[in-house]
Enzyme design. Structure first.
Site: not given
Length: 237
Positions: A43, A45, A50, A70, A190, A213
């Site tokens: 994911h 961003r 990260h 994602e 999630h 994760g």
């Protein structure tokens, strides 16, 4: 069997803390697959705190199972997807400064926008999943976008599970049954972990894939990565 896609964002967070290449993110992805992961999720961003955009490009060359990207479909994100063409794209309505995903799409309000994005991504050969709260209204509206799947946002389930598992799961069961009736594939993710995952799997019809994760990487600190992935796989049988 429900597939396990391992989100490796936290491995990138650890790497970035020192600014070098330890741990090696690409080797970690290879190892996750070797240890039993059936997909790799990232994911990226905008601040690249990260996963970096270059990581995604590099991962495309080494992931042999399924690469799931994602993110919020901003212009930069969509440009990355056009370049990489992953097997799956999960659309998440994150604000740029969000610490983690915290809500699903309003597929009524944003339906026109999502229709355009989904059409383009499917034309690229990507399977598309839309991140949703377990709302029947949102599931019904997701169908009109043309998406292949939805991913149910399971934070509320995880939060309520320790005190009342049945009540925690109830809205997710309703959404899952409706998704099946409407021809939508079903993912979930999630705050899923070794305590709550098996119950979700056993009671959520049509669950095709989970993306995990944070909890998995935390468990791996104590149990080892190979053992941890196998433990998560066993919850999904």
């Amino acid at each position: 069997m429900t597939k396990l896609s391992v989100n490796i964002n936290k491995i990138a967070t650890l790497r970035n803390a020192r600014g070098h290449n330890r741990p090696d993110l690409l080797q970690a992805a290879r190892d996750c697959e070797r240890f039993g992961a059936q997909g790799i999720t990232v994911h990226p961003r905008p601040d690249e705190r990260h996963i970096r955009y270059q990581d995604v490009r590099d991962l495309k060359a080494v992931v042999t199972t399924e690469l799931n990207i994602e993110g919020n479909p901003t212009p930069d994100f969509l440009n990355l997807v056009r370049e990489v063409r992953p097997e799956q794209v999960t659309l998440v309505p994150d604000a740029p400064d969000a610490i983690t995903s915290n809500a699903g799409w309003d597929t009524v309000r944003h339906q026109i926008f999502l229709i355009g994005v989904v059409q383009e991504l499917k034309a690229l050969g990507c399977r598309v999943s839309i991140f949703l709260d377990p709302s029947p209204e949102m599931v019904k509206a997701a169908v009109a976008t043309g998406t292949d799947r939805i991913e149910l946002y399971t934070e509320d389930y995880a939060r309520l599970y320790p005190t009342d598992p049945a009540a925690a799961l109830a809205p997710y069961q309703t959404a899952a049954v409706l998704a099946q009736q409407l021809g939508l594939g079903l993912n979930a993710g999630h705050d899923l972990d070794l305590d709550n995952l098996a119950y979700l799997k056993q009671n959520l019809p049509g669950l095709e894939e989970v993306s995990i994760g944070h909890a998995l990487i935390c468990d791996a600190l104590y149990l080892g990565l190979e053992n941890t992935i196998q433990l998560y796989r066993r919850q999904l049988v």
